[in-house]
Design an enzyme around this catalytic site. Sequence first.
Site, PDB file in Angstrom:
ATOM      1  N   SER A 148       0.778  -1.050  -0.080  1.00 31.02           N
ATOM      2  CA  SER A 148       0.039   0.119   0.091  1.00 31.02           C
ATOM      3  C   SER A 148       0.857   1.206   0.179  1.00 31.02           C
ATOM      4  CB  SER A 148      -0.953  -0.083   1.242  1.00 31.02           C
ATOM      5  OG  SER A 148      -0.288   0.091   2.366  1.00 31.02           O
TER       6      SER A 148
ATOM      7  N   TYR B 282       3.010 -27.286 -10.583  1.00 32.99           N
ATOM      8  CA  TYR B 282       3.970 -26.432 -11.480  1.00 32.99           C
ATOM      9  C   TYR B 282       5.145 -27.223 -11.897  1.00 32.99           C
ATOM     10  CZ  TYR B 282       5.548 -22.032 -13.848  1.00 32.99           C
ATOM     11  OH  TYR B 282       6.145 -21.025 -14.608  1.00 32.99           O
TER      12      TYR B 282
ATOM     13  N   THR C 221       9.995 -12.533 -10.708  1.00 31.39           N
ATOM     14  CA  THR C 221      10.137 -11.441 -11.564  1.00 31.39           C
ATOM     15  C   THR C 221       8.902 -10.785 -11.321  1.00 31.39           C
ATOM     16  OG1 THR C 221      11.592 -12.574 -13.415  1.00 31.39           O
ATOM     17  CG2 THR C 221      10.332 -10.595 -14.080  1.00 31.39           C
TER      18      THR C 221
ATOM     19  N   GLN D 189       3.697  -8.000  -1.100  1.00 29.03           N
ATOM     20  CA  GLN D 189       3.601  -9.022   0.152  1.00 29.03           C
ATOM     21  C   GLN D 189       3.036 -10.506  -0.449  1.00 29.03           C
ATOM     22  OE1 GLN D 189      -0.022  -8.775   3.034  1.00 29.03           O
ATOM     23  NE2 GLN D 189       1.726  -8.750   4.553  1.00 29.03           N
TER      24      GLN D 189
ATOM     25  N   GLU E 256       6.520  -7.052 -12.063  1.00 32.45           N
ATOM     26  CA  GLU E 256       6.195  -5.778 -12.991  1.00 32.45           C
ATOM     27  C   GLU E 256       5.833  -4.663 -12.017  1.00 32.45           C
ATOM     28  OE1 GLU E 256       3.727  -3.234 -14.939  1.00 32.45           O
ATOM     29  OE2 GLU E 256       2.808  -5.128 -14.095  1.00 32.45           O
TER      30      GLU E 256
END
Length: 184
Positions: A108, A166, A131, A152, A133
């Site tokens: 925030s 995954y 990674t 977070q 953005e």
Amino acid sequence: MSVKSDVWIKKMSVECGMIRPFEQKLVNKGVISYGLSSYGYDIRIADNFKIFTDTSSAIVCPKKFDKRSFVSFKGKECIIPPNSFALGESVEHFKIPRNVIAICVGKSTYARCGIIVNVTPFEPEWEGCATLEISNTTPLPAKIYANEGIAQVIFLGADELCARSYKDRKGKYQKQKGLTLPKV
């Protein structure tokens, strides 16, 4: 599905290496906070960045991303141009358990300045540095600080194990190192 507490996050990080390096308390004196919080872990951004620029007048395409659209930068502070973004990587390395999905959300402190971190899932058995953005949604240059908090991570425990993780499906960002551009 339940949100995991600081007790669980600490145990999994200390005993199983879920987060490395791991800060056992929230560090917030004179910095944008990072470390263990009540129901999450505030991660840091490392000092390597790729800043998006329009020098090549390329079309932004996730299937054929033009690497010339980025300028590499290393430093304690990164200035993101107005209405642009930068990529950065987490200081922390993650090893997500099979029965957990983690959600990475922006802090925030940055959001109140118009600096937004894209919401990103850390899937079951994903491993690596994230990674991230970081978007500057303002008409002015924006500053982010390396080795301080950027986002977070909230950990959610599943009611049952997934059929394919995954790792099982050999995800394209598994064990990524360094800033990783889009892959298809």
